[in-house]
Structures are given as structure tokens and as C-alpha cells.
Design an enzyme around this catalytic site. Structure first.
Site, PDB file in Angstrom:
ATOM      1  N   ARG A   1      -9.562   8.070  -1.536  1.00  0.00           N
ATOM      2  CA  ARG A   1     -10.506   8.447  -0.556  1.00  0.00           C
ATOM      3  C   ARG A   1     -11.376   9.298  -0.963  1.00  0.00           C
ATOM      4  NH1 ARG A   1      -9.284   6.939   4.956  1.00  0.00           N
ATOM      5  NH2 ARG A   1     -10.837   8.308   5.477  1.00  0.00           N
TER       6      ARG A   1
ATOM      7  N   ASN B   1       0.853  -1.112  -0.060  1.00  0.00           N
ATOM      8  CA  ASN B   1       0.056   0.102   0.080  1.00  0.00           C
ATOM      9  C   ASN B   1       0.776   1.210   0.060  1.00  0.00           C
ATOM     10  OD1 ASN B   1      -1.493   2.109   1.027  1.00  0.00           O
ATOM     11  ND2 ASN B   1      -3.248   0.952   1.496  1.00  0.00           N
TER      12      ASN B   1
ATOM     13  N   HIS C   1       0.782   6.232   1.801  1.00  0.00           N
ATOM     14  CA  HIS C   1       1.867   7.088   2.583  1.00  0.00           C
ATOM     15  C   HIS C   1       2.795   8.026   1.738  1.00  0.00           C
ATOM     16  CE1 HIS C   1       0.129   5.873   6.285  1.00  0.00           C
ATOM     17  NE2 HIS C   1       0.991   4.965   6.691  1.00  0.00           N
TER      18      HIS C   1
ATOM     19  N   HIS D   1      -5.703   3.681  -1.736  1.00  0.00           N
ATOM     20  CA  HIS D   1      -7.021   3.985  -1.547  1.00  0.00           C
ATOM     21  C   HIS D   1      -7.473   5.321  -1.765  1.00  0.00           C
ATOM     22  CE1 HIS D   1      -9.868   4.166   2.400  1.00  0.00           C
ATOM     23  NE2 HIS D   1     -10.559   4.567   1.357  1.00  0.00           N
TER      24      HIS D   1
ATOM     25  N   ARG E   1      -7.239  12.923   0.299  1.00  0.00           N
ATOM     26  CA  ARG E   1      -6.114  13.478   1.274  1.00  0.00           C
ATOM     27  C   ARG E   1      -5.017  12.848   0.944  1.00  0.00           C
ATOM     28  NH1 ARG E   1      -7.771  10.273   6.981  1.00  0.00           N
ATOM     29  NH2 ARG E   1      -9.547  11.050   6.628  1.00  0.00           N
TER      30      ARG E   1
ATOM     31  N   THR F   1      -8.363   3.507   7.911  1.00  0.00           N
ATOM     32  CA  THR F   1      -9.822   2.953   7.962  1.00  0.00           C
ATOM     33  C   THR F   1      -9.784   2.190   9.433  1.00  0.00           C
ATOM     34  OG1 THR F   1      -9.315   2.251   5.843  1.00  0.00           O
ATOM     35  CG2 THR F   1     -10.867   1.197   6.560  1.00  0.00           C
TER      36      THR F   1
ATOM     37  N   HIS G   1      -4.186  -4.624   7.478  1.00  0.00           N
ATOM     38  CA  HIS G   1      -4.354  -3.566   8.254  1.00  0.00           C
ATOM     39  C   HIS G   1      -3.512  -3.821   9.750  1.00  0.00           C
ATOM     40  CE1 HIS G   1      -6.028  -0.046  10.167  1.00  0.00           C
ATOM     41  NE2 HIS G   1      -6.599   0.231   9.032  1.00  0.00           N
TER      42      HIS G   1
ATOM     43  N   GLU H   1      -8.745   0.387  -3.334  1.00  0.00           N
ATOM     44  CA  GLU H   1      -9.575   0.380  -2.135  1.00  0.00           C
ATOM     45  C   GLU H   1     -10.195   1.579  -2.206  1.00  0.00           C
ATOM     46  OE1 GLU H   1      -7.085   0.744   1.293  1.00  0.00           O
ATOM     47  OE2 GLU H   1      -6.380  -1.020   1.120  1.00  0.00           O
TER      48      GLU H   1
ATOM     49  N   GLU I   1     -11.110  -9.390   2.513  1.00  0.00           N
ATOM     50  CA  GLU I   1     -10.185  -8.954   3.151  1.00  0.00           C
ATOM     51  C   GLU I   1     -10.430  -9.004   4.785  1.00  0.00           C
ATOM     52  OE1 GLU I   1      -7.479  -5.894   1.605  1.00  0.00           O
ATOM     53  OE2 GLU I   1      -6.641  -5.237   3.507  1.00  0.00           O
TER      54      GLU I   1
HETATM   55  N1  PXP Z   1      -6.221  -3.139   3.850  1.00  0.00           N
HETATM   56  C1  PXP Z   1      -7.101  -2.014   3.984  1.00  0.00           C
HETATM   57  C2  PXP Z   1      -8.394  -2.304   3.481  1.00  0.00           C
HETATM   58  C3  PXP Z   1      -6.784  -0.690   4.387  1.00  0.00           C
HETATM   59  O1  PXP Z   1      -7.808   0.274   4.554  1.00  0.00           O
HETATM   60  C4  PXP Z   1      -5.420  -0.416   4.740  1.00  0.00           C
HETATM   61  C5  PXP Z   1      -4.853   0.829   5.391  1.00  0.00           C
HETATM   62  O2  PXP Z   1      -5.211   1.886   4.238  1.00  0.00           O
HETATM   63  C6  PXP Z   1      -4.357  -1.353   4.752  1.00  0.00           C
HETATM   64  C7  PXP Z   1      -4.851  -2.898   4.274  1.00  0.00           C
HETATM   65  C8  PXP Z   1      -2.864  -1.143   5.044  1.00  0.00           C
HETATM   66  O3  PXP Z   1      -3.023  -1.281   6.458  1.00  0.00           O
HETATM   67  P1  PXP Z   1      -1.435  -0.586   7.279  1.00  0.00           P
HETATM   68  O4  PXP Z   1      -1.182   0.436   6.525  1.00  0.00           O
HETATM   69  O5  PXP Z   1      -1.904  -0.491   8.663  1.00  0.00           O
HETATM   70  O6  PXP Z   1      -0.690  -1.571   6.643  1.00  0.00           O
END
Ligand code: PXP
Length: 240
Positions: free
Chosen positions: A45, A7, A10, A43, A49, A101, A191, A70, A151
Site C-alpha cells: 500500500r 494473502n 495480515h 498488497h 501500513r 480494499t 475478497h 497487489e 480478479e
Molecule cells: N483480492 C484483493 C484484490 C484484495 O485487495 C484482497 C484484500 O487485500 C483480497 C483479495 C483478500 O481479501 P480477504 O482478506 O478478504 O480474503
């Protein structure tokens, strides 16, 4: 062994802090793939953001593995997904005030709406994954609305304090995973997973993909993105 979806939200968060053009999440996706990422997750959003529409459009053209979009189950996002055609969509709950999330989707409470969104996307050949807690009723509802994947939300497991509580939460994930597989669902998880807590989740039988962001991006600030991705691949493979 599950695959790794990295992901890259960031990276866009840092760029948006200055509303400039660097760092580019597209460059991060290229580096993550070169280091062995099996997929790229973003993601988009509603408040934009971090990831912007442009990022998703360019990533669609440049990602060589697979692109997991996402998004919230809104008309605006469905329209974007149909246009961009990600390799799969993960539907997530979204609140404006949240930092990230929080919790899984309530599929049970909005089954008709979820069924409509899943049907619309999957009719356009976009498999849908539902981000849910490892709760029997939610898993059954996910199967009923005919999502291809779930997921499993690993946040509660990640936040468990002490070995006993962590083992208990891992068992909840295992039972959720088994139940989903028995219903014909494919299972991803994510997550709050870190270099320290991912391996037990990677070992759950039938686990297909782990979507991981924060811990990889945090490490990449110190050691570089390629090394951070390689080290997470090692953790998943039990070499970490
Ligand atoms: N899966 C989903 C559905 C999420 O919303 C997120 C956070 O954006 C992640 C995975 C990744 O989470 P983390 O950044 O805590 O690894």
C-alpha cells in the site's frame, strides 16, 4: 479446480503494530507454500501500513510458487513492480482511510490511464490483473485495455444475507466470469471469501485462482498457518 493464492498482509499488520521484526511475512509465505498454497499475494500500500518494500524484495527471492503483487496504478508502484518483477500484478483501487480494499477499480472511468499502466507492465513481461466488480462495462473495459486477467471482486457476494441473496450474487459472479472468458480474459476472484462461502465460487467454470487472506489468517491464529492453508485447499477441492 482453481488455485489458491494466500494473502499474507495480515502477518505484516501484526508486525507493524509493534514496528518490530516479528512475525515475518516471509516465514509465513514459506509455511503457506509448504502447506500447499499455489501462490503468495501481498498488497504494497502507498501508506506502507503492513507490507514493506523489503518484504516484497525478499519474497521475490524466496517465493517458490508465484508472487502476486497487489498495488495501486501509480507511477511509484509501477516503478517498484518493474524493478521487482512479480509473477503478476493485480491493480486495485486504494484510499488511505479504508480498512481494506473497498469495491473494484473503475476501469471505464480511467481507461486511458489503465491502458498505459497495463501496457507498461505487460511490455516488461508482467501480466496484469484488474480487480473489478462483475459489471459488464468494467469487464469490457478490462478487455479493451488488454489486461490478461481480471480478479472478480467477491465482496458483495460475501456480504449477501440469506441463501436467496447469496445465490443471486453468485449468479452475478458467474455471468461476469462467463463474459470475461468470452472476451479472452483469464479470471481470478477474491475478497471476503471464507471457509463457508468459497466452494460455490471455486465451482464457477473457468475460475483460475482465488486470492484469500483474512479468513485463513484468522484461522491460523487458532490452529496454525499450515493447517489453515490445508483446510482452505480442502474447501476449494470440495473436501471441506
Ligand atoms: N483480492 C484483493 C484484490 C484484495 O485487495 C484482497 C484484500 O487485500 C483480497 C483479495 C483478500 O481479501 P480477504 O482478506 O478478504 O480474503
Amino acid at each position: 479446480m482453481p488455485t489458491l493464492g494466500v494473502n499474507i498482509d495480515h502477518v505484516a499488520t501484526i508486525r507493524q503494530a509493534r514496528r518490530t521484526v516479528e512475525p515475518d511475512p516471509v516465514a509465513a509465505a514459506v509455511l503457506a507454500e509448504l502447506a500447499g498454497a499455489d501462490g503468495i499475494t501481498v498488497h504494497l500500500r502507498e501508506d506502507r501500513r503492513h507490507i514493506q518494500d523489503r518484504d516484497v524484495e525478499v519474497l521475490r527471492k524466496t517465493v517458490r510458487t508465484h508472487l502476486n503483487l497487489e498495488m495501486a496504478a501509480t507511477a511509484e508502484m509501477v516503478e517498484i513492480a518493474l524493478r521487482i518483477q512479480p509473477d503478476y500484478v493485480t491493480l486495485v483501487p486504494e484510499k488511505r482511510e479504508e480498512v481494506t480494499t473497498e469495491g473494484g477499480l473503475d476501469v471505464v472511468g480511467q481507461q486511458t490511464h489503465m491502458a498505459d499502466v497495463v501496457q507498461t507492465l505487460q511490455a516488461a513481461n508482467i501480466p496484469v490483473s484488474l480487480f473489478i466488480d462483475a459489471d459488464a462495462a468494467q469487464i469490457e473495459a478490462a478487455a479493451q485495455v488488454q489486461a490478461k486477467f481480471i480478479e472478480l471482486h467477491t465482496g458483495t457476494y460475501a456480504e449477501a444475507k440469506g441463501e436467496a441473496q447469496q445465490a443471486q450474487e453468485l449468479e452475478v459472479l458467474k455471468q461476469g466470469c462467463d463474459r470475461a472468458l468470452a472476451l479472452g480474459l483469464r479470471v481470478n476472484a477474491g475478497h471476503g471469501l471464507t471457509y463457508w462461502n468459497t466452494y460455490p465460487v471455486a465451482c464457477l467454470p473457468g475460475m483460475e485462482e482465488l486470492n484469500i487472506g483474512h479468513t485463513i489468517m484468522s484461522r491460523s491464529v487458532l490452529v496454525g498457518l499450515e493447517r489453515a492453508v490445508r483446510e482452505m485447499k480442502d474447501v476449494i477441492a470440495g473436501r471441506g
